[in-house]
Design an enzyme around this catalytic site. Sequence first.
Site, mmCIF file in Angstrom:
data_model
loop_
_atom_site.group_PDB
_atom_site.id
_atom_site.type_symbol
_atom_site.label_atom_id
_atom_site.label_comp_id
_atom_site.label_asym_id
_atom_site.label_seq_id
_atom_site.Cartn_x
_atom_site.Cartn_y
_atom_site.Cartn_z
ATOM 1 N N VAL A 1 0.661 -1.230 0.144
ATOM 2 C CA VAL A 1 -0.155 0.044 0.057
ATOM 3 C C VAL A 1 0.964 1.203 -0.335
ATOM 4 O O VAL A 1 0.291 2.502 -0.343
ATOM 5 C CB VAL A 1 -1.016 -0.031 1.017
ATOM 6 C CG1 VAL A 1 -1.835 1.511 1.512
ATOM 7 C CG2 VAL A 1 -1.850 -1.246 1.339
ATOM 8 N N GLU A 2 2.037 1.182 0.554
ATOM 9 C CA GLU A 2 2.894 2.270 0.667
ATOM 10 C C GLU A 2 3.833 2.525 -0.468
ATOM 11 O O GLU A 2 3.676 3.431 -1.509
ATOM 12 C CB GLU A 2 3.480 2.402 1.979
ATOM 13 C CG GLU A 2 2.685 2.353 3.015
ATOM 14 C CD GLU A 2 3.372 2.345 4.255
ATOM 15 O OE1 GLU A 2 4.583 3.243 4.598
ATOM 16 O OE2 GLU A 2 3.178 1.400 5.117
ATOM 17 N N MET A 3 5.043 1.851 -0.701
ATOM 18 C CA MET A 3 5.938 1.906 -1.879
ATOM 19 C C MET A 3 5.895 0.692 -2.800
ATOM 20 O O MET A 3 6.252 0.914 -4.027
ATOM 21 C CB MET A 3 7.107 2.451 -1.139
ATOM 22 C CG MET A 3 7.312 3.778 -0.393
ATOM 23 S SD MET A 3 8.807 4.082 0.433
ATOM 24 C CE MET A 3 9.377 4.996 -0.684
#
Length: 328
Positions: free
Chosen positions: A118-120
């Site tokens: 979900v982030e990187m």
Amino acid sequence: MRSAIFLLILIITTSYSFEPIKPIPEKISYDKEKAKLGKLLFHDPILSKDKTVSCATCHDLYTKWGTDRKSVSIGVNGKKGTVNAPSVFNTYFNFRLFWNGRARNLYEQAKGPLHNPVEMDMNKKEIENRLNNSKLYRELFKKVYKTDKIKYWQVLDAIVEFEKALITPNSKFDMYLKCKLQNIGNPEKCNSILTEKELRGYIIFKRIGCITCHNGINVGGNSFQKIGVIHKYKWIPSNPDRYQITRKEDDKNVYRVPSLRNIACTYPYFHDGSVKTLKEALKKMSYHNLGFELTDKEIDYIEAFLKTLTGELPDILRESERANHEKP
């Protein structure tokens, strides 16, 4: 004899060394060349899958005090997270990282966002390939690490060295504490550093029990505690609490105590970013964890004290500002 004993008690009880909060050191040791490289990596979206997200996306170091000031952060492809991004400032002093403390040090923490889908949403091999395909990064890593091929561990190492440098010393309250150390026999001399309102807020902060969890160099960050000790706090299955790690019922709504350093600048509050103001945070914590409601006047006093915990921007950030200013 009695006067000598009284003097000894006075020295002990007023000594800075017996304060439950310690000042941040003005300097810490770190490798400046590694940190400069880490600073570049920290701000480069090349480390995310769609090249739109950098570490600084969720941790704005210049205008938002190491946070993004969103309830929850937004990652690659516009994906919405489930947790509020805590400030990256002063994390060097925390005993664990992330809200549930799953990372034991900055190295483990740095891996989390890089690989979180979900982030990187990156993997080790892709990180290495992208950076090795960059002439700039090949030159920089060769200069710092004396290598012709960039390795994943070096990327983490540089980012961690930069994060170590992100300390915010010399807050108004730190100056008060350091003054007390220099004036052990006459601590009242230091009271003028704080306003009457700020000093009273600190006294109330200690008296009602906030200091039990928020103490030490980071005014928190050094223990796990439950929110809802007296009056239950709603538990949600997606909470990033200790339960997610231990699967023990007692660990539901147990989190690493957040640091109160720069707290006036790092809103919104709580793990889910659901609390917008310091006043609201104080009301909720006093009710759920202390078992009573603070008066409006007490909240004003404590809030005034908390605002004295805002420090200076880290040297490694202010150095770049000076360099830019000095350019012809």
